[in-house]
Design a protein around this motif. Structure first.
Motif, PDB file in Angstrom:
ATOM      1  N   ALA A  93      26.221  60.656  38.246  1.00  0.00           N
ATOM      2  CA  ALA A  93      25.277  61.734  38.496  1.00  0.00           C
ATOM      3  C   ALA A  93      24.940  61.977  39.994  1.00  0.00           C
ATOM      4  N   ALA A  94      24.943  60.928  40.805  1.00  0.00           N
ATOM      5  CA  ALA A  94      24.634  61.102  42.176  1.00  0.00           C
ATOM      6  C   ALA A  94      25.904  61.737  42.894  1.00  0.00           C
ATOM      7  N   ALA A  95      27.048  61.318  42.605  1.00  0.00           N
ATOM      8  CA  ALA A  95      28.392  61.802  43.001  1.00  0.00           C
ATOM      9  C   ALA A  95      28.243  63.263  42.967  1.00  0.00           C
ATOM     10  N   ARG A  96      27.921  63.833  41.747  1.00  0.00           N
ATOM     11  CA  ARG A  96      27.972  65.177  41.254  1.00  0.00           C
ATOM     12  C   ARG A  96      27.184  65.956  42.133  1.00  0.00           C
ATOM     13  N   GLU A  97      25.759  65.640  42.289  1.00  0.00           N
ATOM     14  CA  GLU A  97      24.815  66.027  43.257  1.00  0.00           C
ATOM     15  C   GLU A  97      25.327  66.026  44.880  1.00  0.00           C
ATOM     16  N   ALA A  98      26.100  64.995  45.281  1.00  0.00           N
ATOM     17  CA  ALA A  98      26.581  64.674  46.422  1.00  0.00           C
ATOM     18  C   ALA A  98      27.991  65.764  46.619  1.00  0.00           C
ATOM     19  N   GLY A  99      28.638  66.169  45.711  1.00  0.00           N
ATOM     20  CA  GLY A  99      29.711  66.969  45.840  1.00  0.00           C
ATOM     21  C   GLY A  99      30.844  66.037  45.980  1.00  0.00           C
ATOM     22  N   ILE A 100      30.886  64.774  45.663  1.00  0.00           N
ATOM     23  CA  ILE A 100      32.282  64.077  45.846  1.00  0.00           C
ATOM     24  C   ILE A 100      32.643  63.701  44.369  1.00  0.00           C
ATOM     25  N   GLU A 101      34.069  63.097  44.357  1.00  0.00           N
ATOM     26  CA  GLU A 101      34.664  62.808  43.169  1.00  0.00           C
ATOM     27  C   GLU A 101      34.248  61.435  42.930  1.00  0.00           C
ATOM     28  N   PHE A 102      34.001  61.111  41.523  1.00  0.00           N
ATOM     29  CA  PHE A 102      33.536  59.842  41.073  1.00  0.00           C
ATOM     30  C   PHE A 102      34.740  59.044  40.265  1.00  0.00           C
ATOM     31  N   ILE A 103      34.957  57.643  40.380  1.00  0.00           N
ATOM     32  CA  ILE A 103      35.890  57.212  39.328  1.00  0.00           C
ATOM     33  C   ILE A 103      34.916  56.113  38.909  1.00  0.00           C
ATOM     34  N   ASP A 104      34.851  55.861  37.330  1.00  0.00           N
ATOM     35  CA  ASP A 104      34.366  54.829  37.080  1.00  0.00           C
ATOM     36  C   ASP A 104      34.899  53.409  37.037  1.00  0.00           C
ATOM     37  N   GLY A 105      34.423  52.563  37.497  1.00  0.00           N
ATOM     38  CA  GLY A 105      34.977  51.291  37.929  1.00  0.00           C
ATOM     39  C   GLY A 105      34.322  49.893  37.727  1.00  0.00           C
ATOM     40  N   CYS A 106      34.816  48.716  37.820  1.00  0.00           N
ATOM     41  CA  CYS A 106      34.293  47.437  37.813  1.00  0.00           C
ATOM     42  C   CYS A 106      35.085  46.377  38.311  1.00  0.00           C
ATOM     43  N   GLU A 107      34.703  45.296  38.495  1.00  0.00           N
ATOM     44  CA  GLU A 107      35.491  44.229  39.135  1.00  0.00           C
ATOM     45  C   GLU A 107      35.269  43.310  38.561  1.00  0.00           C
ATOM     46  N   ILE A 108      36.179  42.677  37.685  1.00  0.00           N
ATOM     47  CA  ILE A 108      36.127  41.358  36.580  1.00  0.00           C
ATOM     48  C   ILE A 108      36.561  40.119  37.207  1.00  0.00           C
ATOM     49  N   SER A 109      35.735  39.140  37.006  1.00  0.00           N
ATOM     50  CA  SER A 109      36.024  37.789  37.580  1.00  0.00           C
ATOM     51  C   SER A 109      36.935  37.053  36.664  1.00  0.00           C
ATOM     52  N   VAL A 110      37.850  36.757  37.221  1.00  0.00           N
ATOM     53  CA  VAL A 110      39.090  35.952  36.471  1.00  0.00           C
ATOM     54  C   VAL A 110      39.139  34.660  36.937  1.00  0.00           C
ATOM     55  N   THR A 111      39.509  33.639  36.088  1.00  0.00           N
ATOM     56  CA  THR A 111      40.026  32.176  36.363  1.00  0.00           C
ATOM     57  C   THR A 111      41.655  32.282  36.182  1.00  0.00           C
ATOM     58  N   TRP A 112      42.348  32.002  37.311  1.00  0.00           N
ATOM     59  CA  TRP A 112      43.929  31.995  37.260  1.00  0.00           C
ATOM     60  C   TRP A 112      44.548  30.743  37.777  1.00  0.00           C
ATOM     61  N   GLN A 113      44.995  29.923  36.874  1.00  0.00           N
ATOM     62  CA  GLN A 113      45.384  28.517  37.231  1.00  0.00           C
ATOM     63  C   GLN A 113      44.379  27.769  38.168  1.00  0.00           C
ATOM     64  N   GLY A 114      43.216  27.811  37.767  1.00  0.00           N
ATOM     65  CA  GLY A 114      42.037  26.975  38.536  1.00  0.00           C
ATOM     66  C   GLY A 114      41.485  27.829  39.575  1.00  0.00           C
ATOM     67  N   ASP A 115      42.192  28.713  40.078  1.00  0.00           N
ATOM     68  CA  ASP A 115      41.444  29.773  41.090  1.00  0.00           C
ATOM     69  C   ASP A 115      40.456  31.062  40.641  1.00  0.00           C
ATOM     70  N   THR A 116      39.578  31.373  41.296  1.00  0.00           N
ATOM     71  CA  THR A 116      38.962  32.730  40.946  1.00  0.00           C
ATOM     72  C   THR A 116      39.837  33.823  41.596  1.00  0.00           C
ATOM     73  N   VAL A 117      40.113  34.625  40.705  1.00  0.00           N
ATOM     74  CA  VAL A 117      40.698  35.934  41.187  1.00  0.00           C
ATOM     75  C   VAL A 117      39.945  37.097  40.703  1.00  0.00           C
ATOM     76  N   HIS A 118      39.847  38.416  41.459  1.00  0.00           N
ATOM     77  CA  HIS A 118      39.066  39.515  41.055  1.00  0.00           C
ATOM     78  C   HIS A 118      40.075  40.579  40.626  1.00  0.00           C
ATOM     79  N   VAL A 119      39.940  41.314  39.349  1.00  0.00           N
ATOM     80  CA  VAL A 119      40.580  42.550  38.962  1.00  0.00           C
ATOM     81  C   VAL A 119      39.722  43.518  38.893  1.00  0.00           C
ATOM     82  N   VAL A 120      40.272  44.708  39.486  1.00  0.00           N
ATOM     83  CA  VAL A 120      39.317  45.990  39.709  1.00  0.00           C
ATOM     84  C   VAL A 120      39.922  46.813  38.496  1.00  0.00           C
ATOM     85  N   GLY A 121      39.105  47.325  37.583  1.00  0.00           N
ATOM     86  CA  GLY A 121      39.292  48.352  36.804  1.00  0.00           C
ATOM     87  C   GLY A 121      39.039  49.726  37.391  1.00  0.00           C
ATOM     88  N   LEU A 122      39.998  50.696  37.239  1.00  0.00           N
ATOM     89  CA  LEU A 122      39.521  52.258  37.612  1.00  0.00           C
ATOM     90  C   LEU A 122      39.762  52.918  36.689  1.00  0.00           C
TER      91      LEU A 122
END
Ligand code: AMP
Ligand code: MN
Ligand code: MN
Ligand code: MN
Length: 276
Positions: free
Chosen positions: A50-79
């Motif tokens: 809603a704020a992006a519509r008001e500001a006149g910029i394009e908005f993409i729905d996203g998130c950043e998911i916490s992942v454990t891969w081979q014992g390490d933490t890795v982040h995966v962004v969803g767009l």
């Protein structure tokens, strides 16, 4: 050329600005296309859109998911995800569910390292009852005078192997990719240069991600030295992955790049937005 910023945080996870404030700051900085990507959370997207519509910029729905891969933490962004998708929502809720118990353990661990009442201290910085993160502990450690700044807080207390670090099992890489694809989005490996893995392990991670159907690699990020942009672009290209970019903005003064300051994606890589 349109300016894309496809990675940032609000008070719905560990950022200090509300979704509306994030969007206004991005628009003011000259960003044309913004994705809000809170950790394990989509609750800020309606407000941000809603704020992006008001500001006149394009908005993409996203998130950043916490992942454990081979014992390490890795982040995966969803767009480009559907924030109302049930599978994604349940997946993110399951990832968030472990955070409270983990935070209590971080508090106990810091107590043993001589820092009392850190859990209570971190709670004072939490801005969404749905999510407590190490960043909130870092803000407490800074304010209480135990460390100089954010970097120091992680280096001395919160990074893997340090006294306040508590190992945790997040989502699997396959789950993160599946949740994002199930919600109609593209999956992006966030800040690959930040993981403490060998070059061979990094190639294994990226290869596995590509084999799972992953879409892109984050190339331009404050976690990368400028010299790494070209090497990550080459890795993306050789794996048939697209390239993404984002400030990973958490708050004024906390990030290397403010909105609008992100260098362009290097040439020779297919941008994640090429099909949009
Ligand atoms: P958590 O999801 O609770 O493990 O917290 C991870 C968050 O801590 C990241 O999203 C960053 O915001 C922050 N963080 C992790 N490592 C560092 C670092 N070395 N310097 C600054 N912030 C960091
Ligand atoms: Mn964060
Ligand atoms: Mn991250
Ligand atoms: Mn981030």
């Amino acid at each position: 050329m349109r300016r894309y910023d496809l990675h940032c945080h609000s008070t719905r996870s560990d950022g200090v600005l509300t979704p509306t404030e994030v969007i206004r700051r991005a628009a003011g900085g000259g960003v044309d296309v913004i994705a809000l990507t809170d950790h394990d959370e989509v609750a800020g997207l309606d407000e941000a859109r809603a704020a992006a519509r008001e500001a006149g910029i394009e908005f993409i729905d996203g998130c950043e998911i916490s992942v454990t891969w081979q014992g390490d933490t890795v982040h995966v962004v969803g767009l480009g995800i559907d924030p109302a998708n049930a599978g994604l929502g349940e997946g993110l809720a399951s990832v968030r569910a472990g955070r409270d118990a983990r935070a209590r353990k971080i508090g106990e661990s810091l107590e043993r390292a001589g820092i009392p009442r850190a859990f209570e201290g971190a709670l004072a910085y939490v801005t969404s009852e749905r999510l407590i993160s190490r960043t909130h502990f870092a803000r407490f450690l800074i304010e209480a005078g135990h460390v100089r700044d954010m970097k120091d807080a992680f280096k001395r207390y919160l990074a893997a192997g340090k006294p306040g670090y508590v190992p945790h099992a997040w989502a699997s890489l396959a789950q993160a990719v599946d949740w994002i694809h199930g919600a109609g989005g593209q999956a992006v490996i966030a800040h690959p240069g930040r993981y403490r893995v060998t070059p061979a392990e990094l190639r294994a991670l990226i290869g596995e991600f590509r084999d799972l159907g992953g879409d892109a690699l984050e190339i331009v990020s404050p976690s990368h030295a400028p010299a790494e942009y070209a090497s990550f672009a080459a890795i993306a290209r050789s794996h048939g992955l697209k390239g993404s970019c984002g400030t990973d903005f958490h708050g004024p003064g906390e990030s290397r790049f403010d909105f609008g300051e992100l260098p362009p994606l290097p040439g020779g890589v297919d941008p994640v937005w090429s099909g949009w």
